[in-house]
Design a protein around this motif. Structure first.
Motif, PDB file in Angstrom:
ATOM      1  N   PHE A   7      11.713   4.420   4.346  1.00 13.50           N
ATOM      2  CA  PHE A   7      11.451   5.690   3.665  1.00 13.50           C
ATOM      3  C   PHE A   7      12.327   6.821   4.206  1.00 13.50           C
ATOM      4  O   PHE A   7      12.967   7.528   3.413  1.00 13.50           O
ATOM      5  CB  PHE A   7       9.970   6.040   3.748  1.00 13.50           C
TER       6      PHE A   7
ATOM      7  N   LYS B  79       9.573  16.582  -1.652  1.00  7.68           N
ATOM      8  CA  LYS B  79       8.675  16.504  -2.801  1.00  7.68           C
ATOM      9  C   LYS B  79       9.284  15.648  -3.911  1.00  7.68           C
ATOM     10  O   LYS B  79       8.604  14.793  -4.502  1.00  7.68           O
ATOM     11  CB  LYS B  79       8.376  17.911  -3.321  1.00  7.68           C
TER      12      LYS B  79
ATOM     13  N   LYS C   4       6.474   7.624  -5.979  1.00  5.07           N
ATOM     14  CA  LYS C   4       5.233   7.509  -6.742  1.00  5.07           C
ATOM     15  C   LYS C   4       5.477   6.800  -8.069  1.00  5.07           C
ATOM     16  O   LYS C   4       4.692   5.942  -8.494  1.00  5.07           O
ATOM     17  CB  LYS C   4       4.653   8.907  -6.974  1.00  5.07           C
TER      18      LYS C   4
ATOM     19  N   ALA D 229       9.277  12.048  -2.802  1.00 10.34           N
ATOM     20  CA  ALA D 229       7.927  11.476  -2.875  1.00 10.34           C
ATOM     21  C   ALA D 229       7.545  11.156  -4.320  1.00 10.34           C
ATOM     22  O   ALA D 229       6.900  10.137  -4.601  1.00 10.34           O
ATOM     23  CB  ALA D 229       6.917  12.441  -2.257  1.00 10.34           C
ATOM     24  N   GLU D 230       7.963  12.019  -5.250  1.00 12.73           N
ATOM     25  CA  GLU D 230       7.682  11.775  -6.663  1.00 12.73           C
ATOM     26  C   GLU D 230       8.386  10.512  -7.159  1.00 12.73           C
ATOM     27  O   GLU D 230       7.835   9.738  -7.946  1.00 12.73           O
ATOM     28  CB  GLU D 230       8.109  12.984  -7.504  1.00 12.73           C
TER      29      GLU D 230
END
Length: 451
Positions: free
Chosen positions: A76, A234, A241, A237-238
């Motif tokens: 990550f 952000k 997801k 992370a999206e």
């Protein structure tokens, strides 16, 4: 030539490919080869490393398993760095960490210094997190849509070539001397060779490897540049997801993980498998591994060419998965027959199909997750695979030690059969091909640019 192309492109988006793209690919293949060589260099001579450093086989296994552990731990943050800083940053980090890891192992010349070997291997393992996920990103950043699968296969070719050399060279360089200090001297020669090889390549990446070409090679890339989003945590992370909500990707990642786990396990344990059937056959083990990878490189290139022409990603994945299981059964039969020539043949066939799956699987994942970042997709695939790799390698090593090689290899066959079945249930959504349809007319008219 540029004037002619300029007139043609005045009324169209500027889409070009550059001949230097092949040099970029060659640089990547070279440092990938040197990095991947180090994965297997100790485990293929496990018995000699045990003698010199006075450690057991499971400890030597960690020289290879450290590569598997690095992926799930670092995937990550590494993927975030690649997405935020780009292709050049990833290439620099990968090449220079490979060089640093190789240099550290120069200081492992001493029978009580095995921990230095593990430190060096860990640094190289970290480099792989920034290396192995790049083929699809290099392919779409620099190459025509009609070349993407072939280029991805050639990128994986670098890893396969490094592993092939890892099977071939250590048993040739490091001999089974009666005097263990002579074994240590041979290991030191191997380490110096690796360090000398990577130094000029790392400098080449520093001074020549650019972030991207001046103009994009496809309509999809052009749109990607025009709509480029500033990557922050952000946004990253999206994107994760989205991937974790993609049912097709999750099923495929599970299947890919099973296949690559077997790739990791056979590479780590091959020396032990062969020595259980043939005493003093460590050089044969190295040559068998070499045959497996060399024939496998042919398989990986051929599957790339076939996929560029047919785009039958799921069908190719199912076929090579099934044939991997069948050919592994042939390898087990050859072991039980104690026939070396049969082992060479069957492990070659096994390698052909096992290696063919690596680029086919990455390309299939890129298709079903488009437009997610290619490096993140490949990074997640490898992370899941390496988790499976650690678990299966440890388990199969224990089975090999306590119950015998027959049951260890049989376990690998069953794992491959499970992977074949789960691949059949993966939804066949080719999102990237829909975007590539826009490029076909353009590339009938736009030639390569000399640069």
């Amino acid at each position: 030539m540029d004037k002619v192309n300029g007139n043609l492109l005045d009324s169209k988006p500027v889409i070009r490919v550059y001949k230097r793209r092949w040099i970029i690919l060659l640089i990547y293949i070279t440092y990938n080869t040197i990095s991947s060589f180090q994965w297997i260099e100790y485990s293929i001579i496990t018995n000699l490393v045990m003698d010199y450093y006075n450690v057991d086989a499971s400890t030597v296994d960690w020289t290879a398993m450290s590569f598997m552990v690095a992926w799930p731990v670092l995937v990550f943050p590494a993927s975030f760095i690649v997405d935020k800083l780009g292709l050049r940053a990833a290439a620099l980090i990968g090449a220079f960490l490979t060089a640093i890891g190789a240099a550290i192992k120069l200081f492992a010349y001493g029978r009580d210094l095995f921990y230095v070997v593990l430190i060096g291997q860990t640094v190289v393992a970290i480099s792989q997190v920034f290396i192995l996920n790049l083929p699809p990103k290099i392919a779409v950043t620099w190459f025509k849509p009609s070349e993407v699968s072939t280029v991805c296969s050639l990128g994986v070719f670098g890893m396969a070539l490094g592993i092939a050399l890892g099977f071939l060279l250590p048993p040739v360089i490091v001999k089974n001397h009666e005097n263990v200090d002579d074994i240590g001297a041979d290991i030191n020669v191997m380490c110096w060779g690796t360090a000398i090889a990577i130094a000029p390549v790392a400098l080449t990446v520093l001074f020549y490897f650019p972030e991207e070409p001046p103009y994009p090679p496809s309509q999809a890339q052009l749109e990607g540049r025009e709509n480029k989003e500033v990557v922050n945590f952000k946004v990253f992370a999206e994107s994760l997801k989205v991937l974790f909500k993609n049912k097709a990707f999750l099923i495929h990642a599970f299947s890919y993980g099973l296949n690559l786990a077997i790739y990791s396990a056979i590479g780590t344990l091959l020396n032990q498998f062969i020595l259980n059937y043939f005493e003093e056959a460590q050089e044969d083990a190295g040559r068998m591994g070499l045959v497996m990878i060399l024939v496998g490189m042919l398989g990986s290139i051929l599957v790339g060419v076939v996929l560029d022409k047919t785009h039958r990603y799921k069908e190719a994945a199912i076929f090579v998965f099934l044939m991997s299981a069948i050919s592994m059964g042939g390898f087990l039969f050859a072991l039980e027959m104690r026939s070396k020539w049969m082992i060479y043949v069957t492990i070659g066939v096994f390698g052909f199909f096992l290696n063919a799956y690596l680029p086919a699987g990455i390309e299939f994942a890129t298709e079903i997750t488009f437009p997610s970042p290619e490096s993140t997709v490949a990074g997640l695939l490898f992370a899941i695979s390496q988790v499976f790799g650690v678990v299966f390698t440890i388990a199969l090593a224990e089975i090999n030690t306590n119950y015998g090689t027959f049951y260890s290899v049989l376990g690998q066959i069953l794992i491959l059969i499970v992977g074949t079945i789960t691949t059949c249930f993966t939804p066949n959504t080719l999102n990237r091909q829909k975007a590539f349809l826009k490029d076909r007319i353009l590339f009938e008219k736009v030639p390569d640019i000399e640069s």
